[in-house]
Every structure is written in structure tokens, then in C-alpha cells.
Write a protein that holds these residues in place. Structure first.
Motif, short mmCIF file in Angstrom:
data_model
loop_
_atom_site.label_atom_id
_atom_site.label_comp_id
_atom_site.label_asym_id
_atom_site.label_seq_id
_atom_site.Cartn_x
_atom_site.Cartn_y
_atom_site.Cartn_z
N ARG A 1 100.11 78.26 65.05
CA ARG A 1 100.28 79.49 66.31
C ARG A 1 101.21 78.81 67.39
NH1 ARG A 1 98.34 84.44 65.67
NH2 ARG A 1 98.16 84.64 67.70
N LEU A 2 101.01 77.44 67.39
CA LEU A 2 101.68 76.76 68.62
C LEU A 2 103.19 76.96 68.42
CD1 LEU A 2 100.25 75.30 70.68
CD2 LEU A 2 100.58 73.08 69.69
N ALA A 3 103.59 76.84 67.01
CA ALA A 3 105.19 76.95 66.78
C ALA A 3 105.61 78.48 67.30
CB ALA A 3 105.21 77.10 65.26
N GLU A 4 104.70 79.53 67.66
CA GLU A 4 105.32 80.61 68.06
C GLU A 4 105.37 80.92 69.57
OE1 GLU A 4 103.03 83.76 66.05
OE2 GLU A 4 103.62 82.85 63.94
N CYS A 5 104.75 79.70 70.39
CA CYS A 5 104.50 79.71 71.67
C CYS A 5 105.55 78.87 72.49
CB CYS A 5 103.17 78.98 71.96
SG CYS A 5 101.71 79.91 71.41
N GLN A 6 105.81 79.25 73.69
CA GLN A 6 106.65 78.29 74.65
C GLN A 6 106.11 77.00 74.79
OE1 GLN A 6 109.72 78.71 75.53
NE2 GLN A 6 110.24 80.69 74.87
N ILE A 7 106.60 75.99 74.36
CA ILE A 7 105.88 74.65 74.33
C ILE A 7 106.95 73.71 74.11
CG2 ILE A 7 104.80 74.51 72.02
CD1 ILE A 7 102.58 72.75 73.45
N LEU A 8 107.08 72.78 74.92
CA LEU A 8 108.13 71.63 74.71
C LEU A 8 107.25 70.56 73.70
CD1 LEU A 8 110.52 70.19 75.19
CD2 LEU A 8 109.61 68.87 77.06
N LYS A 9 107.85 70.56 72.45
CA LYS A 9 107.16 69.52 71.13
C LYS A 9 107.89 68.28 71.14
CE LYS A 9 105.10 70.14 66.74
NZ LYS A 9 105.03 70.92 65.51
N LEU A 10 107.61 67.18 71.41
CA LEU A 10 108.30 66.06 71.53
C LEU A 10 107.50 65.14 70.34
CD1 LEU A 10 108.21 65.34 75.26
CD2 LEU A 10 110.27 66.17 73.74
N THR A 11 108.52 64.21 69.71
CA THR A 11 108.14 63.40 68.54
C THR A 11 108.52 61.86 69.24
OG1 THR A 11 108.21 64.97 66.92
CG2 THR A 11 108.07 62.83 66.20
N LEU A 12 107.68 60.93 69.21
CA LEU A 12 107.74 59.62 69.40
C LEU A 12 107.62 58.60 68.18
CD1 LEU A 12 108.55 57.79 71.84
CD2 LEU A 12 105.91 57.50 71.89
N ILE A 13 108.76 58.30 67.55
CA ILE A 13 108.94 57.33 66.58
C ILE A 13 109.78 56.24 66.88
CG2 ILE A 13 109.33 57.17 64.10
CD1 ILE A 13 109.21 60.23 63.80
N ASN B 1 109.52 54.45 69.38
CA ASN B 1 110.03 54.44 70.94
C ASN B 1 111.24 55.38 70.95
OD1 ASN B 1 108.27 53.32 72.59
ND2 ASN B 1 109.54 51.45 73.17
N GLN B 2 111.56 56.08 70.03
CA GLN B 2 112.53 57.13 70.22
C GLN B 2 111.95 58.42 70.46
OE1 GLN B 2 115.77 56.08 70.61
NE2 GLN B 2 115.06 54.41 70.78
N LEU B 3 112.31 58.96 71.43
CA LEU B 3 111.67 60.53 71.73
C LEU B 3 112.77 61.42 71.09
CD1 LEU B 3 109.21 61.35 73.26
CD2 LEU B 3 110.68 61.64 75.39
N SER B 4 112.20 62.44 70.36
CA SER B 4 113.13 63.61 69.80
C SER B 4 112.42 64.84 69.96
CB SER B 4 113.07 63.39 68.35
OG SER B 4 112.12 63.54 67.61
#
Length: 691
Positions: free
Chosen positions: A146-158, A160-163
Motif C-alpha cells: 500500500r505504501l508503494a502507492e503513497c507519497q512517501i520518501l523511501k530511503l535505503t541505508l547500506i 552508510n550510503q543513502l539511496s
């Protein structure tokens, strides 16, 4: 890029546009917490709320008991550490606290890791013997979709690198309409004016204020009370399910009155028992109160305001509106409804609010199903593993449950996806959902455990029917059987009273009997209409609780439907036991229990009257014998005739002869002139029977 550098320009943009910034940051917990600490140190939020483990020293940690404390409170940053658990109810409830320009930051493992790990925060939703530290449900996977269809900033931290995994587009700024200094919005000002009109206008024209969370509804109650106090109105009261629920309104009232007392909290039971005279009664979070209580308050008070939340901490308010507003239409057709749509803390199309509404299925459908009685119906069953491939059907089911039950909450949605013991039975016509029932698979408990429950030494979660059979009804052997409990049943409101609920119950019972199940049960706050509905479906009452249920304001009744001949005999024995116990100990049950309910449950002994007995009763009816002299004969006569008497007279006789209530209590309950009025009514009934 560090998290701080990534978010600071977006936070500035969110503040300029009067919206909140929703962010999901995923990775390993240690790395996430490190980045979060740096962000907090850099942005220095004045008020930081924290949900989950390892809160910083400066944070206010929220827990499951925080809901009412959150009413009216605000924060600059809300961090949800979901690495070790995700409480869906709290996440939905707390989002309203974040002010415009604030940050809503969710820390969680990466998608696949998160979906594969247990969620102990939902331990209360799982039945025995499931281990919440091991069980893996489906809610997180569903929610991420459901979140994939919403307005949200989704960040991944691997490493120490943010994408950026999902980008966010903030809405443009909308200039708010100018409003008087006292108010947060034009709609809030209109609400205050409408509340004042309840006091100055005609009697028996209540106001129903409806709003989503964060629209300034509770503040409007308090501001209106303050204005009335300044006009000399001193008898102003507010009630709610708890004092905390009324705190925001009282705070706003006092902020306008300095040291003058304006609005006081009065518990619901005090209003019903003492009936104090009031210039105005305000009810906040009315959806959290039983409809039966609201009806009594509406009948007792001529100037009253009901305020309710569409999507609240206490459950959705839609069911309350449909049921209670129907009652107002019938009894007080001059009532008014006012809806507050404009948020006071942020813009109307705020991305965080839209995310909460969408991801937790809090939006109501726009269309209603069409039903054609001459067309066939289809029964479908859904279990927790089926919903990922049937998200539209899940949304329809959850909306329907929300309409039917005033305490449906986000945790009920989570339970459908996480609890493998829950099943939805849904009645469709051409893929349109018409009715549904929530079923719980219970029982099959170990004999040793059944004995411990019977002895009062153990309780187990998720087996209400089995536990009641073992403990309350002293039949521990039944708790070891395979059982099904119907927890809720819901029919689309405009299709009610067309037989769809009865059809659904019939189809469920038929399906369960084909699975060699012996007993299906249900438990609910008893009322004459509900009792008649379930009895018509073949369910037999076997226990009435001694205490009033908090949700319904009625004692709960336990009912069973036998699905084979051997169980039918057992259920009949239990019914006889319950009816006899009710007769001998009715005075131990709630004093205001409806006679319509009592008469359908009680089994009094039938002692035949002799000619001499009848002569004594005739003399009593003629005023030639005192009540005390014929009380025993009157009881025997009533036991034989209670089902044929007119309702009020039967209620008065039951109150005295069965419930052992004092004459003063009875005369007050039924509006009679003391003991003499009660006895006169009894005498009239005997005369009308032509003994």
C-alpha cells in the motif's frame, strides 16, 4: 549523502507549504539509529516523540496507553523505530500529532527482511499457542504494498550510503482563508456558531459534529463553552468515554476564562443516574460510547452536541453515525449535522494524512452495492494468507466491518492479516460485497489446559468461546473440541432487514457442518433485537454475564448453535441450566436489564394454582388482601403468565418478584406513583386476566 543533508531542504519546503514530511528509512538498526541521532542533533526539534525501542533521552516515548494523552498534543518530529516491532494501531494514531513542517520518520529493515521477521508488537492479536517471537504474519507485506502507492520518501541505508527507493512530491502551498483571531479555521468558527445555536435555538435540535482527526473539533467545543460561560451560562458539562477524551475541550475553554470555571467533566453514569439540569451537554468522541447510552442522553437532555471522529483512536466513527443518526431522524428530526474537513495543523492534501488514510484502509468507498433478490448469491471464505492477492476485497470487508461496529480499529485490519485463526465469510452478488462475518477458530485445547481453565488457574488468548465453556459453564471437555466463534456480522447498511444476515449465518452453519464441526457460537452485548435475530438463526442462549460490557453498555450473552444431534442435547442442557440460574439469581444481574431480554432467557418453575390460590389473588386485585400476604401466590401466577402480559406491567412485576427491587426503585424506573402505583398496576393485570 548524510540523512540530515538529504532531509533539511525537504523539511524547509514542507514548512513553507504547511505539510508534514513522511520518510521511510530502511537498513540495519544500528546504522539507522546512528543517522537518526545525527539528524536530531542537527535539527534540534523542540518536541520529539518516539515510538519503539531505544528512544533518545530527550524524546517522549509513546506506548499503547498513550492514545488519549495524544489528543491535542503536537510534536516537531515523530520517529517510529519498527526494527523490533510495528504497532499498526499506534502508528495510525500518532501521525496526527506531527505539526506542519514536521518530520514523520519510520525506521525499519529492508522490505524482504522486514516481511520475513516476526512482529511482537502485534502479540495481542495472536491466539494461543502461537509465539509472537516466532510467528510471521502478512500485515507488513500488505502495508508495504500500500505504501508503494503513497507519497512517501523511501530511503535505503547500506554501508552508510543513502539511496532513494521512492521519491516524494509535496503539494503546492494553498493560502488559507482569513479567519477571526480566536479560531484556527473558518469551519471551526462555523462549528462554534452552530454550538451556540443549540443553546439559543429551539429545544430538541441536537448538533452532530463530524471530523477527521486534527480538524479542531474538540477545541470548538471548548471555545463555544467559554463564550456561553461569558454569557452567564453556568450549567455546562462535557462527557466522554474517559476524562482524558474531554481534556482538549476543557483546556480550550479554560484558556478563555482565566480563573472562572466554565466546562466540567461529568461521567456518563452520573448523567444517566443523577440527571443534573444543564444549559448544554457536550459529548466528545461520541463514537466510543454505546449507541444505547447516546440514545438515553439524547432523550434526557434537550440541548446537546455530539462530536465524533471519522477515524479515531477509539475506532471508526462511521458505524456510530449510521446507527445513531437514524435514531435522531426518528426522534428529533430537527437535528443538524456539520462536518469539519479543513485540517488546522496542515494542508488538506497533506501527504502524511493521505498515507495514513490509504495504507490503513481508512477511506470509505464512494459507491454502494446493488442487490437483486432474484439473483443468486455466492459465499466466499478468506483467511490471512489470501488477502495479499485480494487487496480490493480486503478493503471492502474492512470498510463494511467499520460501518457495522463502532469499535473497529486499525488493529482489526492487522489481525485479519496476521492471525491465522481468523476467517472472513463473505456474501457476494456479482462480485459486490453485500454482507460478511468474522469467524474465529477456537478450542482444540489440551485436556490438561482445559482443566486448568476450569479451575480458574489459566487463561489463554484468542479462545473466548472455549474458555467460557470451560470456566463459566463448567464444561471443560467442550473446550477440547474444534469450535468456531462468530465475532462480528455486518450487512451493508442500505441492504439491512432483507434477510441477508440470516442467509449468511445459514450458509456459514451449513459449511461448518460439512467440516464435521459440532458447535458454532457467538457472544455480544444483548439487546432485544439482536437476541431475536440470533435466536431466529438457530442460536440458543447458554449464559448471560453478570456485568455490563464496556463496549455495548449491556451484559453479554453467549449463544451456541448445535450442528449435530449429539451437541443439540448438550446445548439444551446448558440452556436449561442458564435459564434456571437466571431465575434464581436475577437480582445479581444488572438492575436495568430489559424485560424483553429477560423473558427470552429465563426459565421459571411452573407451579399450578389451586382454586383457593386464585381466590386469594382475586381478593388482592379487589383491594381486599395486602401485597405481602399474596406475594408468593403472585410469583407463581406471574411465572405462568409473564409472556402474555402487557410489557410495562410485566416489567414492573419482574422487577419486584424476580429482581427483588425496592418499591421506590421500581416506581422511579417506570414512572409510577410509589408503592401504591405499582400495586395498582399489578391488580389491573390480574383483573384483565379474568381469573
Amino acid at each position: 549523502m548524510p540523512l540530515t543533508a538529504c532531509l533539511q531542504p525537504l523539511l524547509a519546503q514542507a514548512a513553507a507549504r504547511r505539510v508534514r514530511l513522511p520518510v521511510l528509512l530502511q537498513g540495519k538498526q544500528a546504522d539507522l539509529l546512528s543517522q537518526c541521532q545525527q539528524l536530531i542533533a542537527s535539527t534540534k526539534p523542540q518536541k520529539l516523540y518516539w515510538l519503539g525501542e531505544q528512544p533518545p533521552v530527550a524524546a517522549t516515548q509513546l506506548s499503547a496507553g498513550s492514545n488519549y494523552q495524544l489528543l491535542g498534543s503536537e510534536c516537531d518530529m515523530l520517529v517510529i523505530n519498527a526494527c523490533a516491532g510495528f504497532n499498526a494501531d499506534l502508528v495510525a494514531a500518532t501521525a496526527g500529532c506531527v505539526r506542519a513542517g514536521g518530520l514523520w520518520l519510520l525506521l525499519a529493515p529492508e522490505d524482504e527482511n522486514w516481511c520475513r521477521q516476526p512482529n511482537p508488537a502485534h502479540a495481542a492479536l495472536l491466539p494461543y499457542p502461537l509465539d509472537p517471537q516466532q510467528h510471521k504474519g502478512q500485515f507488513i507485506r500488505f502495508w508495504l504494498a500500500r505504501l508503494a502507492e503513497c507519497q512517501i520518501l523511501k530511503l535505503t541505508l547500506i554501508n552508510n550510503q543513502l539511496s532513494v527507493a521512492q521519491h516524494l512530491s509535496l503539494p503546492e502551498y494553498t493560502t488559507p482563508v482569513e479567519v477571526a483571531t480566536l479560531y484556527a479555521s473558518t469551519e471551526q468558527q462555523q462549528a462554534v456558531t452552530a454550538i451556540l445555536k443549540v443553546v439559543s435555538g429551539h429545544r430538541k435540535r441536537p448538533l452532530v459534529l463530524v471530523a477527521d482527526r486534527g480538524r479542531g473539533k474538540s477545541a470548538a467545543l471548548g471555545l463555544a463553552a467559554a463564550l456561553l460561560a461569558k454569557q452567564g451560562k453556568t450549567r455546562l458539562a462535557i462527557t466522554a468515554a474517559s476524562p482524558n477524551a474531554a481534556a482538549t475541550a476543557i483546556k480550550h475553554c479554560q484558556s478563555q476564562l482565566a480563573d472562572t470555571a466554565g466546562l466540567r467533566f461529568v461521567p456518563v453514569d452520573s448523567l444517566l443516574q443523577q440527571k443534573p439540569e444543564l444549559d448544554l451537554l457536550l459529548i466528545d468522541e461520541a463514537a466510543a460510547l454505546p449507541t444505547a447510552v447516546l440514545k438515553q442522553l439524547a432523550d434526557n437532555y434537550s440541548r446537546i452536541v455530539f462530536a465524533t471522529t471519522e477515524h479515531g483512536y477509539e475506532g471508526t466513527g462511521r458505524g456510530f453515525q449510521l446507527r445513531f443518526q437514524r435514531y435522531l431522524e426518528q426522534t428529533q428530526p430537527g437535528w443538524k449535522r456539520l462536518e469539519l474537513k479543513q485540517p488546522v495543523r496542515y494542508q488538506l492534501d497533506d501527504p502524511l494524512e493521505q498515507l495514513i488514510f490509504s495504507s490503513f484502509l481508512l477511506r470509505q468507498p464512494e459507491t454502494e452495492p446493488l442487490y437483486q433478490p432474484d439473483q443468486s448469491l455466492q459465499l466466499r471464505f478468506y483467511q490471512h494468507n489470501d488477502w495479499l492477492a485480494a487487496s480490493e476485497q480486503l478493503a471492502a470487508v474492512f470498510h463494511l466491518l467499520s460501518l457495522a461496529h463502532y469499535q473497529t480499529q486499525v488493529k482489526d485490519l492487522a489481525a485479519l492479516l496476521d492471525n491465522p485463526s481468523l476467517t472472513i465469510a463473505a456474501l457476494y452478488q456479482e462480485d459486490q460485497l453485500l454482507a460478511c462475518a468474522l469467524l474465529s477458530k477456537e478450542g482444540e485445547l489440551e485436556p490438561e489446559l482445559c482443566q486448568l481453565i476450569y479451575q480458574g488457574s489459566r487463561r489463554v488468548q484468542g479462545h473466548l468461546l472455549a474458555q467460557s465453556l470451560a470456566f463459566h459453564l463448567a464444561r471443560p471437555q467442550l473446550a477440547s473440541q474444534r469450535l468456531v466463534r462468530i465475532m462480528r456480522i455486518a450487512v451493508t447498511p442500505h441492504l439491512q432487514r432483507l434477510g441477508l444476515g440470516s442467509q449468511l449465518l445459514h450458509d456459514i452453519a451449513h459449511s461448518l457442518s460439512q467440516q464435521s464441526l459440532g458447535l458454532v457460537g457467538t457472544s455480544f452485548g444483548v439487546s432485544p433485537a439482536l437476541l431475536a435475530f440470533w435466536q431466529a438463526a438457530g442460536f440458543i442462549p447458554v449464559r448471560l454475564s453478570h456485568f455490563v460490557d464496556n463496549a455495548s453498555s449491556e451484559p453479554s450473552v453467549l449463544m451456541l448453535k448445535p450442528l449435530n444431534d449429539s451437541e443439540h442435547e448438550v446445548v439444551q442442557q446448558l440452556q436449561q441450566q442458564a435459564g434456571s440460574e437466571l431465575y434464581h439469581c436475577l437480582h445479581e444481574y444488572p438492575a436495568n436489564l430489559s424485560f424483553n431480554v429477560i423473558s427470552k432467557l429465563i426459565l421459571p418453575p411452573a407451579v399450578q394454582l389451586t382454586h383457593a390460590d386464585i381466590e386469594q389473588l382475586q381478593l388482592f386485585a379487589a383491594g381486599k388482601r395486602p401485597y405481602q400476604l399474596v406475594a408468593g401466590l403472585l410469583l407463581n401466577w406471574f411465572n405462568l403468565n409473564y409472556q402474555q402480559l402487557e410489557p410495562q406491567a410485566a416489567s414492573v412485576l419482574a422487577a419486584r418478584l424476580w429482581q427483588k427491587q425496592p418499591w421506590q426503585t421500581i416506581s422511579q424506573r417506570f414512572g409510577l406513583s410509589g408503592k401504591a402505583g405499582c400495586i395498582k398496576l399489578m391488580q389491573q393485570q390480574i383483573n384483565s386476566r379474568n381469573l
